[in-house]
Design an enzyme around this catalytic site. Structure first.
Site, short mmCIF file in Angstrom:
data_model
loop_
_atom_site.label_atom_id
_atom_site.label_comp_id
_atom_site.label_asym_id
_atom_site.label_seq_id
_atom_site.Cartn_x
_atom_site.Cartn_y
_atom_site.Cartn_z
N GLY A 118 0.83 -1.21 0.00
CA GLY A 118 0.00 0.00 0.00
C GLY A 118 0.86 1.25 0.00
N THR A 119 1.88 1.25 0.85
CA THR A 119 2.80 2.41 0.96
C THR A 119 3.53 2.64 -0.35
OG1 THR A 119 3.09 1.91 3.30
CG2 THR A 119 4.78 3.29 2.28
N ASP A 141 4.17 -9.95 6.27
CA ASP A 141 3.45 -10.88 5.39
C ASP A 141 4.35 -11.44 4.27
OD1 ASP A 141 1.35 -9.93 6.90
OD2 ASP A 141 0.61 -8.59 5.34
N ARG A 288 3.87 -8.72 15.39
CA ARG A 288 4.45 -7.48 14.85
C ARG A 288 5.30 -6.77 15.89
NH1 ARG A 288 -0.30 -5.05 11.69
NH2 ARG A 288 0.08 -3.21 12.97
O1 F6P Z 1 0.10 -6.35 6.71
C1 F6P Z 1 0.51 -6.60 8.01
C2 F6P Z 1 -0.62 -7.06 8.87
O2 F6P Z 1 -0.13 -7.36 10.14
C3 F6P Z 1 -1.42 -8.23 8.30
O3 F6P Z 1 -0.78 -9.46 8.48
C4 F6P Z 1 -2.72 -8.10 9.04
O4 F6P Z 1 -3.80 -8.64 8.33
C5 F6P Z 1 -2.88 -6.61 9.16
O5 F6P Z 1 -1.59 -6.04 9.01
C6 F6P Z 1 -3.48 -6.16 10.48
O6 F6P Z 1 -3.67 -4.80 10.44
P1 F6P Z 1 -4.08 -3.91 11.71
O7 F6P Z 1 -2.82 -3.56 12.42
O8 F6P Z 1 -4.75 -2.74 11.12
O9 F6P Z 1 -4.98 -4.75 12.57
#
Ligand code: F6P
Length: 361
Positions: A118-119, A141, A288
């Site tokens: 996206g970025t 991902d 994350r």
């Molecule tokens: O793209 C990274 C990611 O962690 C995906 O694996 C996941 O579907 C999404 O972002 C979750 O996004 P958010 O932080 O908005 O819940």
């Protein structure tokens, strides 16, 4: 080219290694090019709203091992799809001209965009509008085409692997089925990598739609031998002839779909259909968070170094990319808009099948 003012932003969901990239650009930019480095706050949102601050050497000291991003990030700040207003009264507007204006106000020579697909799609559009941009590919991902790997993936995979290791001991003790749901959006790299490393008995990924019967048969067979099973499911996995599980629609985002729920659905159906005691763990944002792995620190630093070299020779509209172990630059035009999915004949899938893993097909 004389690099005087470099802007950096981190966009989309965070991941371990963002600070390592910021450091790898800011330190040499300040030390060797005597450049001013401007940190744009909260991704493109900060670019639209003109929120930024100059980074000092102290800002980038000791951050290689820190997760998150010292600049903040957002996945709701697409300038071409910018949400204005509050909760029930959201209007989507094109705020790209504000980005151009703020780029000029900040007197930037280049804007470094650290983020996922996206970025980089936004970076490409801004580049077509005349801004000097350079992209750096991140995402847990690993679904960006035209780079063999994104940084952040290795760290997230390690978190998910450790979770599977932990679930295995408790599954074995209670003779249970443990379903563990990973992130990954529409790509199965995270579930496949962690499932393979953690020795999951069933791995379910979006690229290989599963049959419910295959899952039930596999856990029933194992209940007579090993007496426990680990099912590692990607959030984007779906049954044959079915669709992905959607947790929420958020119209502030360019892609409004928030995936989630497949792990719970699978756990419930296994228990209902087989009578075997089943639990579910959704790893969510733990994947994350935290410190980047050594691999991601190094890859992030290599990406930043190559991006800085590219901008110093006046090369823009490109993205750093890992190609056959080597970091190079590729045109943003070639890098965006195509997802890198797991090929059904991937060697990873082959290796997992060889050790008896079921993919539900
Ligand atoms: O793209 C990274 C990611 O962690 C995906 O694996 C996941 O579907 C999404 O972002 C979750 O996004 P958010 O932080 O908005 O819940």
């Amino acid at each position: 080219m004389k690099l005087k003012r470099i802007g950096i932003l981190t966009g989309g969901g965070d991941c371990p290694g963002l600070n390592a990239v910021i450091r790898s650009i800011a330190k040499p930019a300040m030390n060797y090019y005597s450049a001013t480095v401007i940190g744009v706050l909260d991704g493109y949102e900060g670019m639209v709203e003109g929120r930024h601050r100059e980074l000092t050497p102290m800002d980038v000291l000791g951050i290689i091992n820190q997760g998150g991003t010292i600049l903040g990030t957002s996945n709701k700040g697409d300038p071409f799809h910018f949400p204005m207003g509050e909760r029930n009264n959201i209007r989507i507007v094109d705020a790209s001209q504000q980005v151009i204006d703020h780029y000029r106000d900040m007197k930037l020579d280049v804007l470094v965009t650290i983020g996922g697909d996206g970025t980089q799609i936004i970076a490409h559009k801004l580049s077509q509008m005349g801004l000097n941009v350079i992209g750096i590919p991140k995402t847990i991902d690993n679904d960006l085409d035209s780079t063999d790997l994104t940084f952040g993936h290795d760290s997230a995979r390690a978190v998910a692997t450790e979770a599977i290791d932990r679930l295995q001991t408790t599954a074995s003790a209670h003779h249970r089925i443990m379903v563990v749901e990973t992130m990954g959006r529409y790509a199965g790299w995270l579930a496949l990598g962690a499932g393979l490393a953690g020795g999951a008995d069933i791995i379910l990924i979006p690229e290989i739609p599963f049959s419910w019967e295959k899952i039930f048969d596999t856990v029933l067979k194992r209940s007579k031998g090993a007496k426990f099973s680990i099912v590692c499911v990607a959030e984007g996995a779906k049954p044959q002839g079915g669709d992905v599980s959607v947790r929420e629609m958020d119209k502030k985002r360019t892609d409004p779909v928030r995936l989630g729920g497949i792990g719970e659905l699978i756990a419930k159906r296994i228990e209902d259909e087989t009578g075997l005691e089943t639990r579910v763990t959704v790893l969510g944002h733990t994947q994350r968070g935290g410190s980047p792995s050594a691999f991601d620190r190094i890859l992030a630093t290599r990406f930043g170094t190559v991006a800085l070299e590219a901008m110093a020779r006046g090369e823009f509209g490109v993205m750093a990319s890992l190609q056959n172990q080597y970091v190079v630059t590729v045109p943003l035009a070639d890098a965006v808009g195509r997802q890198r999915l797991v090929p059904r004949d991937s060697q990873l899938v082959f290796a997992a099948r060889a050790v008896g893993t079921c993919f539900g097909d």
